[in-house]
Design a protein around this motif. Structure first.
Motif, mmCIF file in Angstrom:
data_model
loop_
_atom_site.group_PDB
_atom_site.id
_atom_site.type_symbol
_atom_site.label_atom_id
_atom_site.label_comp_id
_atom_site.label_asym_id
_atom_site.label_seq_id
_atom_site.Cartn_x
_atom_site.Cartn_y
_atom_site.Cartn_z
ATOM 1 N N CYS A 135 -47.079 -32.894 50.991
ATOM 2 C CA CYS A 135 -47.233 -34.362 51.388
ATOM 3 C C CYS A 135 -47.502 -35.139 50.777
ATOM 4 O O CYS A 135 -47.942 -36.403 50.683
ATOM 5 N N ASP A 136 -47.748 -35.141 49.238
ATOM 6 C CA ASP A 136 -48.084 -36.408 48.597
ATOM 7 C C ASP A 136 -46.849 -36.792 48.337
ATOM 8 O O ASP A 136 -46.450 -37.839 48.458
ATOM 9 N N ARG A 137 -45.634 -36.117 48.803
ATOM 10 C CA ARG A 137 -44.160 -37.090 48.634
ATOM 11 C C ARG A 137 -44.114 -37.034 50.125
ATOM 12 O O ARG A 137 -43.264 -38.576 49.584
ATOM 13 N N LEU A 138 -44.491 -37.107 50.788
ATOM 14 C CA LEU A 138 -44.292 -37.707 52.172
ATOM 15 C C LEU A 138 -44.607 -39.425 52.193
ATOM 16 O O LEU A 138 -44.419 -40.218 51.849
ATOM 17 N N ARG A 139 -46.422 -39.345 51.209
ATOM 18 C CA ARG A 139 -46.726 -40.422 51.612
ATOM 19 C C ARG A 139 -46.452 -41.470 50.739
ATOM 20 O O ARG A 139 -46.244 -42.085 50.656
ATOM 21 N N ASP A 140 -45.829 -40.390 49.400
ATOM 22 C CA ASP A 140 -44.839 -41.732 48.509
ATOM 23 C C ASP A 140 -43.332 -43.140 49.003
ATOM 24 O O ASP A 140 -43.077 -43.766 49.141
ATOM 25 N N HIS A 141 -43.129 -41.846 50.689
ATOM 26 C CA HIS A 141 -41.965 -42.408 51.716
ATOM 27 C C HIS A 141 -42.864 -43.168 52.979
ATOM 28 O O HIS A 141 -41.959 -44.272 53.004
ATOM 29 N N LEU A 142 -44.175 -42.635 53.294
ATOM 30 C CA LEU A 142 -44.866 -43.422 54.314
ATOM 31 C C LEU A 142 -46.102 -44.052 53.973
ATOM 32 O O LEU A 142 -45.600 -44.949 55.025
ATOM 33 N N GLY A 143 -46.233 -44.423 52.732
ATOM 34 C CA GLY A 143 -47.411 -44.636 52.155
ATOM 35 C C GLY A 143 -48.332 -43.882 52.252
ATOM 36 O O GLY A 143 -48.576 -43.525 52.906
ATOM 37 N N PRO A 144 -49.900 -45.240 52.244
ATOM 38 C CA PRO A 144 -51.081 -43.785 51.260
ATOM 39 C C PRO A 144 -51.683 -44.142 53.212
ATOM 40 O O PRO A 144 -51.531 -45.056 54.103
ATOM 41 N N ALA A 145 -52.205 -42.641 53.601
ATOM 42 C CA ALA A 145 -53.225 -42.824 54.684
ATOM 43 C C ALA A 145 -54.212 -44.592 54.649
ATOM 44 O O ALA A 145 -54.615 -44.511 53.991
ATOM 45 N N THR A 146 -54.552 -44.529 55.454
ATOM 46 C CA THR A 146 -55.550 -46.177 55.875
ATOM 47 C C THR A 146 -56.382 -45.374 56.747
ATOM 48 O O THR A 146 -56.262 -44.061 57.546
ATOM 49 N N ASP A 147 -58.091 -46.072 56.325
ATOM 50 C CA ASP A 147 -59.079 -45.235 57.265
ATOM 51 C C ASP A 147 -59.502 -46.376 58.692
ATOM 52 O O ASP A 147 -58.796 -47.611 58.356
ATOM 53 N N THR A 148 -59.580 -46.179 59.441
ATOM 54 C CA THR A 148 -59.783 -46.410 60.386
ATOM 55 C C THR A 148 -60.929 -47.413 61.064
ATOM 56 O O THR A 148 -62.135 -46.668 60.491
#
Length: 165
Positions: free
Chosen positions: A152-165
């Motif tokens: 999941c950390d590696r995927l976040r590196d590629h997709l960008g961080p999760a954001t609060d809505t």
């Protein structure tokens, strides 16, 4: 299970696993990978292998036909983007993308499963496609939480961080 009626836009539905994972009522190994106003990306909590993620609406939706125009417009590009990140991080032979939505034989919160498929898994189960998913599902084997967190950390590196809505 509480069920929404056609065309309603309900908030989270208690007892819906997809909703409970988003609200934190059920633990989510690896946390949210990516979140937009309309969609959440999370590591799959089922037995479909390390790196398998789900892309699901942030609101409780039972049918693709219930998606709003904005949700629909975001879906295709998001599935492509998530599939590309899974491909980069997991280096599979293929990435399956499929819709799952039944719970106990009734429509449930829709979610798209984005599954990296390796030759090793095809050889292990001696099959591919839906039969591979069935075979993997029957094992009940879940990936180790530390491995899920790392992916999941590696995927976040590629997709960008999760954001609060």
């Amino acid at each position: 299970m509480v069920e929404a009626r056609w065309g309603e836009e309900p908030g989270p539905v208690r007892g819906c696993l997809a909703c409970d994972l988003m609200t934190g009522d059920t633990p989510l190994p690896g946390g949210t990978v990516l979140r937009t106003d309309a969609w959440a990306v999370e590591h799959c909590v089922g037995p479909f292998g390390l790196g398998t993620v789900v892309v699901k609406p942030t609101r409780h939706v039972l049918h693709v036909a219930e998606l709003t125009a904005a949700e629909s417009a975001e879906l295709g590009p998001l599935l492509q983007r998530v599939s590309a990140a899974v491909t980069t991080v997991m280096d599979p032979e293929q990435v399956y993308v499929c819709l799952w939505s039944h719970v106990g034989g009734a429509p449930g919160h829709i979610h798209f499963v984005v599954q990296p498929v390796t030759r090793a898994n095809m050889d292990r189960f001696d099959t591919y496609g839906p039969a591979l998913q069935l075979a993997m599902g029957e094992t009940g084997e879940l990936p180790p939480v530390p491995d899920v967190e790392r992916v999941c950390d590696r995927l976040r590196d590629h997709l960008g961080p999760a954001t609060d809505t």
